[in-house]
Scaffold this motif. Structure first.
Motif, PDB file in Angstrom:
ATOM      1  N   THR A  30       0.930  -1.241  -0.126  1.00 23.98           N
ATOM      2  CA  THR A  30       0.106   0.226  -0.001  1.00 23.98           C
ATOM      3  C   THR A  30       0.879   1.236   0.156  1.00 23.98           C
ATOM      4  O   THR A  30       2.071   1.130   0.373  1.00 23.98           O
ATOM      5  N   GLU A  54      -3.321  -7.335  -4.664  1.00 25.56           N
ATOM      6  CA  GLU A  54      -3.630  -6.836  -6.100  1.00 25.56           C
ATOM      7  C   GLU A  54      -3.486  -8.158  -7.345  1.00 25.56           C
ATOM      8  O   GLU A  54      -3.563  -8.038  -8.245  1.00 25.56           O
ATOM      9  N   LYS A 113      -1.472   6.559  -2.121  1.00 26.35           N
ATOM     10  CA  LYS A 113      -2.157   6.593  -3.291  1.00 26.35           C
ATOM     11  C   LYS A 113      -2.585   5.181  -3.568  1.00 26.35           C
ATOM     12  O   LYS A 113      -3.462   5.090  -4.848  1.00 26.35           O
ATOM     13  N   ASP A 114      -2.252   4.131  -3.064  1.00 27.32           N
ATOM     14  CA  ASP A 114      -2.580   2.585  -3.456  1.00 27.32           C
ATOM     15  C   ASP A 114      -3.288   2.139  -1.958  1.00 27.32           C
ATOM     16  O   ASP A 114      -2.728   1.763  -1.145  1.00 27.32           O
ATOM     17  N   GLY A 145      -4.008   0.102 -11.589  1.00 26.96           N
ATOM     18  CA  GLY A 145      -3.690   1.564 -12.021  1.00 26.96           C
ATOM     19  C   GLY A 145      -4.981   1.719 -13.149  1.00 26.96           C
ATOM     20  O   GLY A 145      -5.191   3.030 -13.452  1.00 26.96           O
ATOM     21  N   ARG A 166      -9.154   2.504 -11.553  1.00 27.65           N
ATOM     22  CA  ARG A 166      -9.338   3.368 -10.429  1.00 27.65           C
ATOM     23  C   ARG A 166     -10.422   4.393 -10.501  1.00 27.65           C
ATOM     24  O   ARG A 166     -10.847   5.023  -9.685  1.00 27.65           O
TER      25      ARG A 166
END
Length: 411
Positions: free
Chosen positions: A373, A382, A376-377, A406, A409
């Motif tokens: 993480t 994932e 921004k994540d 990516g 989102r």
């Protein structure tokens, strides 16, 4: 002067009081729900209602924290886990969230269940700056730190899952006709978007689709309509109860398409067994966790520990229910975060630690799957692997698939 003398006395007493404190007391920062002995955590789960099969998520968390407390707690503090039933009803979830925050004054809301219920409480919790941590839903909206910095998901999101199925379908069934059934909520729409995006210029392969409301007692009519489309692939994005109904109805109608089943409904105990194991043979789904029923993991240390946990702390739990594995792995992630918080147990530091996980390996994740993480994540897990049901258990096949976070989102 008498005033100066009193000030001097007060200063001496204050200095003495600080001297009497533990050496690290000045470094201690406590948010709501935290004392020297306790960390209070809130949860909302559907112990009743149409998605009561997911109540096991709350029960697994409660069992895990009993284990933590028996082993001395976290940095000497015991977990007080407060969990309420919302019957999978968003208005009830709002009521329970307010109770947890305003009356129980919990440090954070952890792993509350369901897309609609969590969506209903998301703005309230973010406005109050209460962590809504590791939401038990795969909806993409839980990974939007720019708009909801206090909300974080955990498992691969629905759009990534849809893209993974699309990739496999294009590689193996490029001329197929697809029919899909999806729950009419953010999660269902995420799945549809992921599949369509993944199919790209071949989205016209989808020849029929039908959405349903969770309140519908049966989805049989939807399945009958989709069969009439002539599709040879059926994609089902539904909760456990509806998934079992769909699999059973396919058999009754003697419709034998290739079936893709949402990863949230792969439980042998609550989905495949009620639907009939033979009816479920050949179904494709995805996984990112080890399957304790797979002989390949019989000597795995993490699986042995999970079995011991189940035997001692959740003895009435069904080991064939993969949701317990999920709950166990997520709880290990929270345990790590709270340990890293040390004596700075504020809501701000909880989110800071949650957003700074690098290649974290928690028990029961498949080899190669790590938790990462950043600010921004907000998608901790994932990666996933496709699995196929052989009539007794799920069998993995192929390589790990990156969730391509990516590209998904957009909410």
């Amino acid at each position: 002067m008498p005033g100066n003398r009193l000030s001097h006395v007060a200063a001496v007493l204050l200095a003495a009081s600080f001297a009497a404190l533990p050496a690290n007391a000045a470094d201690q920062k406590y948010g709501p729900g935290v004392t020297e002995d306790e960390i209070k955590i809130g949860n909302i789960a559907p112990y009743s209602g149409p998605a009561s099969a997911y109540g096991i998520i709350g029960r697994t968390a409660a069992a895990f924290f009993r284990k933590v407390n028996d082993e001395g707690g976290i940095n000497g503090r015991k977990i007080n886990f407060v969990s309420y039933d919302d019957a999978f009803s968003p208005p009830k979830a709002v009521e329970q969230a307010r109770k947890l925050v305003e009356s129980d004054e919990v440090l954070l809301i952890y792993q509350s269940v369901g897309t609609a219920s969590n969506a209903a409480i998301q703005k309230f919790l973010n406005a109050r700056k209460v962590p809504q941590l590791f939401v038990a839903s795969n909806a993409t909206r839980w990974g939007d730190p720019d708009h909801f910095p206090w909300t974080m998901g955990w498992q691969p999101n629905f759009q990534s899952e849809g893209r993974a199925y699309a990739k496999y379908i294009l590689q193996n069934y490029p001329n197929a006709k697809l029919a899909m059934l999806w729950q009419n909520d953010d999660g269902g729409r995420d799945m549809v978007k992921g599949l369509r995006d993944g199919l790209g210029g071949k989205a016209s392969m989808i020849v029929a689709e039908s959405s349903f409301e969770l309140s519908e007692p049966t989805i049989d009519a939807h399945i009958a309509r989709l069969k009439n489309s002539g599709a040879d692939i059926f994609v089902s994005w539904t909760t456990p109860k509806a998934s079992a109904q769909a699999i059973r109805k396919l058999a009754e109608l003697d419709w034998k398409p290739i079936v893709f089943l949402a990863g949230v409904s792969t439980s042998v105990a609550s989905v495949l067994r009620p639907a009939g194991l033979e009816n479920a043979k050949g179904i494709i789904s995805n996984a990112y966790l080890k399957d304790p029923g797979d002989p390949a993991w019989s000597d795995d240390a993490a699986v042995r520990d999970w079995n011991a946990f189940m035997d001692k702390y959740l003895p009435d739990g069904d080991k064939a229910d993969r949701v317990t594995v999920y709950g166990y792995a997520v709880a290990h992630t929270l345990l790590e975060i709270l340990k890293r918080c040390g004596d700075d147990l504020t809501r701000e530091n909880v989110m800071r630690q949650a957003a700074n996980l690098k290649d974290l390996d928690v028990p029961m994740l498949l080899p190669g799957v790590k938790i990462n993480t950043s600010a921004k994540d907000y998608f901790p897990v994932e990666q996933m692997q496709l699995i196929r049901f052989d009539g007794q258990r799920w069998q993995p096949f192929g390589e790990l698939i990156d969730g391509e976070v990516g590209s998904v989102r957009t909410n």
